[in-house]
Design an enzyme around this catalytic site. Structure first.
Site: not given
Length: 428
Positions: A166, A373
């Site tokens: 992070h 995808d």
């Protein structure tokens, strides 16, 4: 009874960029540095079984496309570096040294997609499917990979789990990378949106360095569950909030946050005089005129709203939503810049005092989760990991059904059970 899971690890390796970066080091901004105290971003996408590809070919194709994706995102193949300056002061840089991202292939053949997404509470199975090779805290990214991926074969699908440091990425940057990787996996030669990096310039920023080896996030053992809100429910919530408030300025997300906050307080049987706190992650890219949308790094901060339980509940949905709307309306270029310039401090994260834990809203329904995808269709679900979740933490995701929103909520079990029978909450 929890389902017994046999997780078999097939292989683990470091995947490096297909070509070296055009720069060597990046300077961390103040928001990056603040993230040293917390834990990595953990997200996972769930896909049905690819019909046309043997699993062995699929794994190799993912590793190859990851290597190509890292060419466009060299920070994720690098490591953090620190320099001590005496007096407990240190500086940090991101070294794009192409040390590699961790890639693990595993099999959980007894686990199906329904085992993951159908239970009322997110099962422990999910936490087992995330990579364990990354740092427990972002600070440990000095020695550990900044990105780890675990691809687990399920009985009827594929679970791709990510753990990203992070101090290097926020939610926007994370999903920018995953979406770009999926484009390359589908055969694209390049990516649709190139990241923008802030190259190091001038002296390193010095910060006071406490013992960051200690995780400063107070972990919670509270369960997690997903509340789904369809497009129709969201429309009704927004209409009700605006009608009660006599305005048309309240957004769908603001109405939903107010709805969740009020139910949480009701379900906790909070004393009317207690202060109830809502913390919202605010994206800075759209607010700071000099920050491009494609900036790769941390560009977000927290905005806080406190109100008594009695005022929150008696003011209705519209009253709470107006307060949230006013808070968010105050977040402009100047506010974001002040947040960026605040002193970097390392305080413990989590419940403080005797009141209810703050409700902390993270992630965004605008992240294009279902646009990722990889070449065998869109995902059917998204989940986060359980690395030191704090009670009161809420992640907002777009729902698989167009226009809906999913709330992944971590709260005490008695609170979640009360919310499930809270008529005002469940019957929108």
């Amino acid at each position: 009874m929890a389902k017994q899971v046999e997780l078999i690890f097939i292989s683990s390796s470091l995947v490096c960029s297909s070509s070296p970066a055009s720069f060597s080091k990046l300077e961390l901004n103040s928001w990056d540095l603040r993230a040293l105290k917390i834990v990595p971003i953990q997200r996972a996408l769930i896909f049905p079984n690819p019909l046309a590809q043997p699993k062995q070919f699929l794994i190799q194709a993912l590793k190859t496309s990851l290597s190509r994706a890292l060419h466009f995102f060299p920070p994720l193949a690098g490591r953090l570096t620190s320099t001590a300056h005496g007096g407990d002061m240190a500086s940090f840089l991101l070294d794009c040294n192409n040390a590699g991202a961790d890639f693990t292939h595993a099999v959980a053949s007894a686990v199906s997609i329904s085992d993951i997404i159908h239970p009322t509470y997110i099962p422990e199975i999910v936490s087992l499917l995330f990579p364990s090779s990354v740092a427990v805290t972002n600070y440990a990214g000095i020695a550990k990979p900044l990105l780890a991926v675990q691809v687990t074969e399920l009985a009827d699908g594929i679970f791709i789990a990510f753990s990203a440091n992070h101090a290097v990425v926020d939610g926007n940057s994370f999903w920018h990378f995953v979406k770009s990787w999926s484009e390359i996996s589908r055969g694209a030669e390049s990516i649709s949106k190139s990241p923008v990096f802030n190259l190091a310039a001038g002296d390193d920023t010095l910060i006071h360095l406490p013992t960051l080896e200690k995780n400063l996030v107070s972990p919670s053992q509270s369960p997690q569950r997903v509340f789904n809100f369809s497009r129709e429910k969201l429309d009704r919530l927004k209409e009700k909030a605006n009608s009660e408030a006599g305005t048309d300025k309240i957004s769908t997300l603001q109405a939903l946050m107010a709805h969740l906050w009020r139910s949480t307080v009701r379900s906790q049987n909070t004393n009317g005089s207690s202060s109830c706190v809502l913390v919202i992650a605010i994206g800075a890219r759209a607010r700071m005129r000099s920050s491009p949308d494609a900036y790769f790094g941390n560009a977000s901060y927290a905005a806080t709203l406190a109100i008594s339980a009695s005022d929150l509940l008696e003011g209705g949905l519209g009253g709470a939503a107006v307060k949230i709307n006013e808070l968010i309306s105050e977040q402009g270029d100047e506010t974001a810049r002040r947040a960026a310039e605040e002193e970097v401090r390392f305080d413990e994260v989590g419940r403080k005092g005797s009141g209810p834990p703050p409700l902390i809203i993270g992630s965004s329904p605008r992240h294009d989760v279902y646009g990722c995808d990889f070449g065998w269709g869109k995902p059917v679900g998204v989940r986060s990991g359980k690395v030191h979740k704090v009670e009161g933490l809420v992640f907002v995701f777009p729902a698989a059904e167009g226009g809906g929103i999913d709330l992944e909520v971590c709260l005490a079990e008695e609170t979640l059970r009360a919310m499930e029978i809270d008529a005002e909450f469940v019957t929108v």
